[in-house]
Design an enzyme around this catalytic site. Structure first.
Site, PDB file in Angstrom:
ATOM      1  N   LEU A 103       0.754  -0.871  -0.030  1.00 25.13           N
ATOM      2  CA  LEU A 103      -0.150  -0.171  -0.022  1.00 25.13           C
ATOM      3  C   LEU A 103       1.110   0.826   0.359  1.00 25.13           C
ATOM      4  CD1 LEU A 103      -2.826  -1.374   2.529  1.00 25.13           C
ATOM      5  CD2 LEU A 103      -3.293  -0.891   0.221  1.00 25.13           C
ATOM      6  N   ASP A 104       0.745   2.260  -0.779  1.00 22.74           N
ATOM      7  CA  ASP A 104       1.131   3.449  -0.715  1.00 22.74           C
ATOM      8  C   ASP A 104       1.402   4.194   0.757  1.00 22.74           C
ATOM      9  OD1 ASP A 104       1.669   3.495  -3.749  1.00 22.74           O
ATOM     10  OD2 ASP A 104      -0.197   5.002  -3.588  1.00 22.74           O
ATOM     11  N   LYS A 105       2.234   4.828   0.595  1.00 19.45           N
ATOM     12  CA  LYS A 105       2.873   5.619   2.154  1.00 19.45           C
ATOM     13  C   LYS A 105       1.636   6.234   2.746  1.00 19.45           C
ATOM     14  CE  LYS A 105       6.325   8.208   3.914  1.00 19.45           C
ATOM     15  NZ  LYS A 105       6.604   9.595   4.654  1.00 19.45           N
ATOM     16  N   THR A 107      -1.763   5.634   2.163  1.00 23.05           N
ATOM     17  CA  THR A 107      -2.606   4.174   1.802  1.00 23.05           C
ATOM     18  C   THR A 107      -2.990   4.515   3.138  1.00 23.05           C
ATOM     19  OG1 THR A 107      -2.528   4.131  -0.337  1.00 23.05           O
ATOM     20  CG2 THR A 107      -3.861   2.522   0.593  1.00 23.05           C
ATOM     21  N   LYS A 191      -4.540   5.023  -8.251  1.00 22.16           N
ATOM     22  CA  LYS A 191      -4.562   6.962  -8.271  1.00 22.16           C
ATOM     23  C   LYS A 191      -4.702   6.936  -9.897  1.00 22.16           C
ATOM     24  CE  LYS A 191      -2.360   7.195  -3.649  1.00 22.16           C
ATOM     25  NZ  LYS A 191      -0.826   7.147  -3.032  1.00 22.16           N
TER      26      LYS A 191
END
Ligand code: URA
Length: 241
Positions: A103-105, A107, A191
Site C-alpha cells: 500500500l502506498d505510504k 494509503t 490513483k
C-alpha cells in the site's frame, strides 16, 4: 511439514536458545511421544509427533498471519533506510515476516503480514485476479461515465487497458466518496485509474483482499492475528481463483 531436529523445533518455539534446549534435554525435561528424549539431534515431524517440555504440550505453528490496519506514513517494506516501515507495528519477532503486497505510504487499511510465501504468491499472482476493494475520496464529481469507463478498462500507460473494475459511487459532489474493486495490483493503480479519467484521489483505504476483510473493530495502526477461519478461507484462494 517436513521433519526437523528436536533442538531446532524447541528453539523455534521459543523454549530457549539451541544450547539452552540441549541442557533441557540433558535434564530429561523433554518427551517425544511419551518417551524422554535423550538426544537433541533426533528428527521429529511436528505434524505427527507430540512433544512435551516440562509436561506442557507444545504446538508448532510454522506460519504466522497478522491483519494490520495500516496507518499513513509507513512504507510497506521490511526495511527502509529513511521511512518507518509497517514491520515496526508488528510485535512478533518471528523471522521472515513480510507485508503481502504494497500500500502506498499515504494509503491506509488492510495489510496482511505473514511468513507464508505460498499464500502471498496466491494472493498477489497476476494470474489469480484476486479482488481488492478500496474506499476512496476523490476531488471532483465522480460520474456514471467513470463507472462505465472503469467497467471497460482505462489506459494507465501500460501495454493493456486495466481489467474491468467495479466502481460504486456513494456520494458525488465537490468531493466524492466511492468504493472500487480491482483485480490487479499495479503500482499506484487506483490513483492512476482516477488520473486516467481526470480525477485525483485524496484519501485511499483498502477494505478487503480476496476473502479477507478489514476488521471494523481494529483501530488504525493496530494489528491482530488472523482467526483460524480467516486463515482457512485465505487458503481456499489457490483453488477458487
Ligand atoms: N492503488 C493505489 O494507488 N495505491 C495503493 O496504495 C493501493 C492501490
Amino acid at each position: 511439514m517436513s521433519v526437523m531436529r528436536l533442538d531446532k523445533f524447541l528453539s523455534n518455539l521459543g523454549v530457549g536458545t539451541r544450547s539452552e534446549v540441549k541442557v533441557a534435554i540433558k535434564k530429561k525435561q523433554v518427551r517425544v511421544n511419551g518417551e524422554i528424549a535423550v538426544k537433541s539431534d533426533i528428527k521429529i515431524d511436528p505434524d505427527r509427533d507430540t512433544v512435551y517440555y516440562m509436561d506442557e504440550k507444545l504446538h508448532y505453528e510454522e506460519y504466522e498471519y497478522y491483519m494490520l490496519h495500516k496507518p499513513k506514513g509507513y512504507v510497506s517494506a521490511t526495511e527502509d533506510p529513511i521511512h518507518k516501515t509497517v514491520m515496526e507495528l508488528i510485535p512478533s519477532k518471528k523471522n521472515g515476516l513480510f507485508p503481502v503486497g504494497r500500500l502506498d505510504k499515504d494509503t491506509e487499511g488492510l495489510l496482511l503480514i505473514t511468513n507464508d510465501g505460498q499464500m502471498a504468491h496466491n494472493l498477489l499472482s497476476p494470474k489469480k485476479h484476486v479482488d481488492k476493494t478500496y474506499y476512496a475520496r476523490i476531488e471532483g464529481k465522480v460520474t456514471r461515465e467513470d463507472v462505465l469507463a472503469f467497467q471497460k478498462g482505462v489506459d494507465i500507460g501500460e501495454s493493456n487497458l486495466t481489467l474491468p473494475a467495479k466502481l460504486e459511487i456513494h456520494k458525488s459532489d465537490d468531493t466524492s466518496m466511492v468504493s472500487l474493486t480491482i483485480k490487479e495490483g499495479k503500482f499506484h493503480q487506483v490513483k492512476r485509474m482516477f488520473e486516467a479519467v481526470g480525477k485525483k484521489v485524496i484519501y485511499l483505504k483498502r477494505l478487503s483482499m480476496g476473502t479477507l476483510f478489514l476488521d471494523p473493530n481494529l483501530p488504525v495502526g493496530q494489528v491482530r492475528p488472523l482467526t483460524p477461519d480467516e486463515i482457512s478461507l485465505l487458503k481456499t484462494i489457490d483453488k477458487s481463483y
